[in-house]
Design a protein around this motif. Structure first.
Motif, PDB file in Angstrom:
ATOM      1  N   TYR A   1       9.098 -22.678  -5.282  1.00 18.24           N
ATOM      2  CA  TYR A   1       8.020 -22.330  -5.120  1.00 18.24           C
ATOM      3  C   TYR A   1       7.222 -22.656  -6.218  1.00 18.24           C
ATOM      4  N   LEU A   2       6.036 -23.397  -6.469  1.00 17.19           N
ATOM      5  CA  LEU A   2       5.088 -22.873  -8.155  1.00 17.19           C
ATOM      6  C   LEU A   2       3.952 -21.831  -7.563  1.00 17.19           C
TER       7      LEU A   2
ATOM      8  N   GLU B   1      10.996 -37.909  -3.012  1.00 18.80           N
ATOM      9  CA  GLU B   1      12.349 -37.109  -4.038  1.00 18.80           C
ATOM     10  C   GLU B   1      11.498 -35.597  -3.956  1.00 18.80           C
ATOM     11  N   VAL B   2      10.546 -35.532  -4.851  1.00 19.50           N
ATOM     12  CA  VAL B   2       9.550 -34.634  -5.448  1.00 19.50           C
ATOM     13  C   VAL B   2       9.250 -33.657  -4.611  1.00 19.50           C
ATOM     14  N   ASP B   3       8.746 -34.426  -3.159  1.00 16.26           N
ATOM     15  CA  ASP B   3       8.226 -33.796  -1.502  1.00 16.26           C
ATOM     16  C   ASP B   3       6.991 -32.377  -2.101  1.00 16.26           C
ATOM     17  N   LEU B   4       6.020 -32.504  -2.442  1.00 16.54           N
ATOM     18  CA  LEU B   4       5.233 -31.849  -3.212  1.00 16.54           C
ATOM     19  C   LEU B   4       4.887 -31.700  -1.722  1.00 16.54           C
ATOM     20  N   SER B   5       4.304 -30.396  -1.303  1.00 13.86           N
ATOM     21  CA  SER B   5       3.166 -29.395   0.104  1.00 13.86           C
ATOM     22  C   SER B   5       2.981 -28.130  -0.665  1.00 13.86           C
ATOM     23  N   VAL B   6       1.565 -28.126  -0.505  1.00 13.18           N
ATOM     24  CA  VAL B   6       0.888 -27.152  -0.750  1.00 13.18           C
ATOM     25  C   VAL B   6       1.028 -25.671   0.471  1.00 13.18           C
ATOM     26  N   LEU B   7       1.665 -24.677   0.468  1.00 20.22           N
ATOM     27  CA  LEU B   7       2.603 -23.605   1.127  1.00 20.22           C
ATOM     28  C   LEU B   7       0.864 -22.926   2.069  1.00 20.22           C
TER      29      LEU B   7
ATOM     30  N   ARG C   1       5.091 -26.373  -2.474  1.00 23.63           N
ATOM     31  CA  ARG C   1       6.904 -26.213  -2.554  1.00 23.63           C
ATOM     32  C   ARG C   1       6.651 -27.541  -3.215  1.00 23.63           C
ATOM     33  N   ALA C   2       8.525 -27.526  -3.824  1.00 21.83           N
ATOM     34  CA  ALA C   2       8.943 -28.553  -4.383  1.00 21.83           C
ATOM     35  C   ALA C   2      10.666 -28.032  -4.077  1.00 21.83           C
TER      36      ALA C   2
ATOM     37  N   VAL D   1       0.234 -23.437 -14.148  1.00 21.65           N
ATOM     38  CA  VAL D   1       1.321 -22.861 -13.252  1.00 21.65           C
ATOM     39  C   VAL D   1       1.997 -21.891 -14.285  1.00 21.65           C
ATOM     40  N   ARG D   2       1.838 -21.038 -12.933  1.00 20.56           N
ATOM     41  CA  ARG D   2       1.922 -19.315 -13.905  1.00 20.56           C
ATOM     42  C   ARG D   2       3.561 -19.017 -13.887  1.00 20.56           C
ATOM     43  N   GLY D   3       3.859 -19.639 -12.719  1.00 20.50           N
ATOM     44  CA  GLY D   3       5.628 -19.808 -12.581  1.00 20.50           C
ATOM     45  C   GLY D   3       6.541 -20.322 -11.754  1.00 20.50           C
ATOM     46  N   VAL D   4       7.500 -20.434 -11.487  1.00 17.91           N
ATOM     47  CA  VAL D   4       8.239 -20.838 -10.655  1.00 17.91           C
ATOM     48  C   VAL D   4       9.602 -19.884 -10.073  1.00 17.91           C
ATOM     49  N   SER D   5       9.539 -20.180  -8.378  1.00 21.51           N
ATOM     50  CA  SER D   5       9.832 -19.051  -7.676  1.00 21.51           C
ATOM     51  C   SER D   5      11.010 -19.730  -7.016  1.00 21.51           C
ATOM     52  N   GLY D   6      11.820 -18.675  -6.609  1.00 20.14           N
ATOM     53  CA  GLY D   6      13.089 -19.323  -5.118  1.00 20.14           C
ATOM     54  C   GLY D   6      12.704 -19.206  -3.534  1.00 20.14           C
ATOM     55  N   THR D   7      11.694 -18.112  -3.671  1.00 17.37           N
ATOM     56  CA  THR D   7      11.035 -17.228  -2.217  1.00 17.37           C
ATOM     57  C   THR D   7       9.921 -17.381  -2.776  1.00 17.37           C
ATOM     58  N   VAL D   8       8.912 -17.915  -1.245  1.00 17.50           N
ATOM     59  CA  VAL D   8       7.852 -18.073  -1.862  1.00 17.50           C
ATOM     60  C   VAL D   8       7.238 -16.082  -1.303  1.00 17.50           C
ATOM     61  N   ARG D   9       7.824 -15.074  -1.202  1.00 17.60           N
ATOM     62  CA  ARG D   9       7.587 -13.770  -1.364  1.00 17.60           C
ATOM     63  C   ARG D   9       7.401 -13.146  -2.471  1.00 17.60           C
ATOM     64  N   ALA D  10       9.207 -14.029  -3.140  1.00 19.70           N
ATOM     65  CA  ALA D  10       9.156 -13.372  -4.974  1.00 19.70           C
ATOM     66  C   ALA D  10       7.683 -14.786  -5.752  1.00 19.70           C
TER      67      ALA D  10
END
Length: 158
Positions: A14-15, A51-57, A71-72, A99-108
């Motif tokens: 999650y970006l 392959e990237v499968d970008l989606s705005v959450l 989401r990627a 892009v401020r950062g990348v994380s493994g979960t939406v909450r983080a």
């Protein structure tokens, strides 16, 4: 229909994306998503885009500033960043994307990169080019309204 076992489920990253535009810019989540897909298709092609499968959450944009969570797929964050870097306008409104950062979960992602309060904006009258004009001030940056558009300035320019 049964769920896939955990080891077969797709993994996501999650970006946290910061958006900045002129004060009169207004667009919604749907137009941002559409322009993001077009940017991905233009940069990496149809198969690369799939392959990237970008989606705005998550999406919020108001008064020329906002944020989104995109989401990627895991392993595709470099291409996702490249696609976001190619995005210079949304629905005809110029926009800066960071892009401020990348994380493994939406909450983080929200807690680390987005939970800061929005920048306060201040409406004021300024003198610019020997005329009094309306302006919007944000964190030392001033957007001065000219006849047909905005001009970016700083305190020293006024």
């Amino acid at each position: 229909m049964k769920h896939l076992p955990k080891h077969l489920q797709p993994r996501w990253r999650y970006l946290a994306v910061e958006l900045e535009g002129w004060p009169d810019a207004s667009f919604g989540r749907g137009t941002f998503q559409r322009d993001l897909w077009f940017a991905a298709q233009n940069l990496v092609g149809d198969t690369g885009s799939a392959e990237v499968d970008l989606s705005v959450l998550r999406f919020a944009f108001e008064d020329g500033a906002g944020h989104a969570i995109v989401r990627a797929r895991r392993g595709e964050t470099d291409r996702a960043r490249a696609v976001l870097a190619c995005l210079d306008a949304v629905d005809g409104d110029e926009v800066g994307v960071r892009v401020r950062g990348v994380s493994g979960t939406v909450r983080a992602c929200e807690e680390k990169y987005i939970r800061s309060p929005p920048e306060p904006t201040d409406q004021r009258n300024v003198v610019f080019e020997n005329a009094e004009r309306r302006a919007v001030a944000r964190d030392g940056r001033i957007d001065v309204r000219t006849d047909d558009a905005f001009v970016g300035a700083t305190e020293l320019d006024l």
